[in-house]
Design a protein around this motif. Structure first.
Motif, PDB file in Angstrom:
ATOM      1  N   ARG A 135       1.288  -1.370   0.127  1.00 40.99           N
ATOM      2  CA  ARG A 135      -0.285  -0.146   0.012  1.00 40.99           C
ATOM      3  C   ARG A 135       0.478   0.929   0.118  1.00 40.99           C
ATOM      4  O   ARG A 135       1.809   1.719   0.807  1.00 40.99           O
ATOM      5  N   GLU A 146      -0.491   6.228   3.524  1.00 40.81           N
ATOM      6  CA  GLU A 146      -0.890   7.601   3.326  1.00 40.81           C
ATOM      7  C   GLU A 146       0.400   9.594   2.980  1.00 40.81           C
ATOM      8  O   GLU A 146      -0.385  10.060   2.076  1.00 40.81           O
ATOM      9  N   SER A 147       0.902   9.180   3.678  1.00 38.53           N
ATOM     10  CA  SER A 147       1.761  10.745   3.759  1.00 38.53           C
ATOM     11  C   SER A 147       2.101  10.569   2.285  1.00 38.53           C
ATOM     12  O   SER A 147       2.357  11.651   2.278  1.00 38.53           O
ATOM     13  N   TYR A 159       1.190   9.439  -0.736  1.00 36.44           N
ATOM     14  CA  TYR A 159      -0.200   9.942  -1.243  1.00 36.44           C
ATOM     15  C   TYR A 159       0.080  11.244  -0.903  1.00 36.44           C
ATOM     16  O   TYR A 159      -0.046  11.123  -2.558  1.00 36.44           O
ATOM     17  N   ASN A 160      -0.194  11.378  -0.034  1.00 38.05           N
ATOM     18  CA  ASN A 160      -0.763  12.760  -0.120  1.00 38.05           C
ATOM     19  C   ASN A 160       0.596  14.643  -0.449  1.00 38.05           C
ATOM     20  O   ASN A 160       0.024  15.092  -1.241  1.00 38.05           O
TER      21      ASN A 160
END
Length: 189
Positions: free
Chosen positions: A142, A145-146, A148-149
């Motif tokens: 995966r 998140e960091s 992706y952001n």
């Protein structure tokens, strides 16, 4: 190479249609690397695509879409492709995209570092985010998140989608190249 090269004169109707579509993009975008032999037979992932046009058309459609709808700087895209090709050991992909990266202004030293499997210290902000996203996706887990952001902040949602789909597209290309043991062409450069 596990498949013989197909001369343009030997192609069926479906193969010829695919050949012509590939050549349109090759002539517009591929620049200085060899993708055909002297007889016009396509090299690289294109020869396997022609051998199996039912699969090849679908694979080419994804690849062509990436060329037709790119919005990001070519240098950024080339960094992501080189990370992917290097991770998967796709010789022809590395060969071609080293040349495309040079043509888009990526310095040879930066390219050599990426192809050696390392992260260059002198990446631009955009190149660094593209490198990190591609490297993370190539690990097969995966996307954090960091990261992706950071990609959305740097490229917007569309640009981030472009990088994600580009990495997926060039996984497919690398799998085709490796599955058919496609060599780098003999060149004088």
């Amino acid at each position: 190479m596990r498949l013989p090269l197909l001369s343009p004169s030997s192609l069926s109707g479906d193969q010829k249609e695919l050949y012509d579509s590939i050549m349109t993009v090759v002539n517009e975008a591929f620049g200085s690397f060899t993708v055909r032999n002297q007889d016009g037979a396509l090299l690289g992932p294109f020869n396997p695509m022609l051998h199996f046009p039912a699969f090849g058309k679908a694979a080419w459609a994804m690849n062509k879409t990436m060329y037709d709808h790119t919005t990001l700087p070519n240098s950024v895209l080339q960094v992501a492709v080189l990370v992917t090709g290097t991770r998967l050991g796709a010789r022809f992909q590395i060969y071609g995209h080293e040349r495309m990266a040079l043509a888009s202004g990526v310095p040879a030293e930066k390219i050599a570092t990426i192809v050696a499997g390392e992260r260059p210290t002198d990446l631009t902000r955009e190149e660094a985010v593209a490198y990190d996203v591609a490297a993370a996706l190539n690990r097969g887990a995966r996307l954090p998140e960091s990261l992706y952001n950071a990609g959305v902040e740097t490229f917007g949602k569309e640009g981030m989608a472009e990088i994600i789909f580009l990495v997926g597209c060039f996984h497919l290309v690398a799998i085709i190249l490796n599955g058919y043991d496609v060599p780098v062409p003999d060149t004088d450069d």
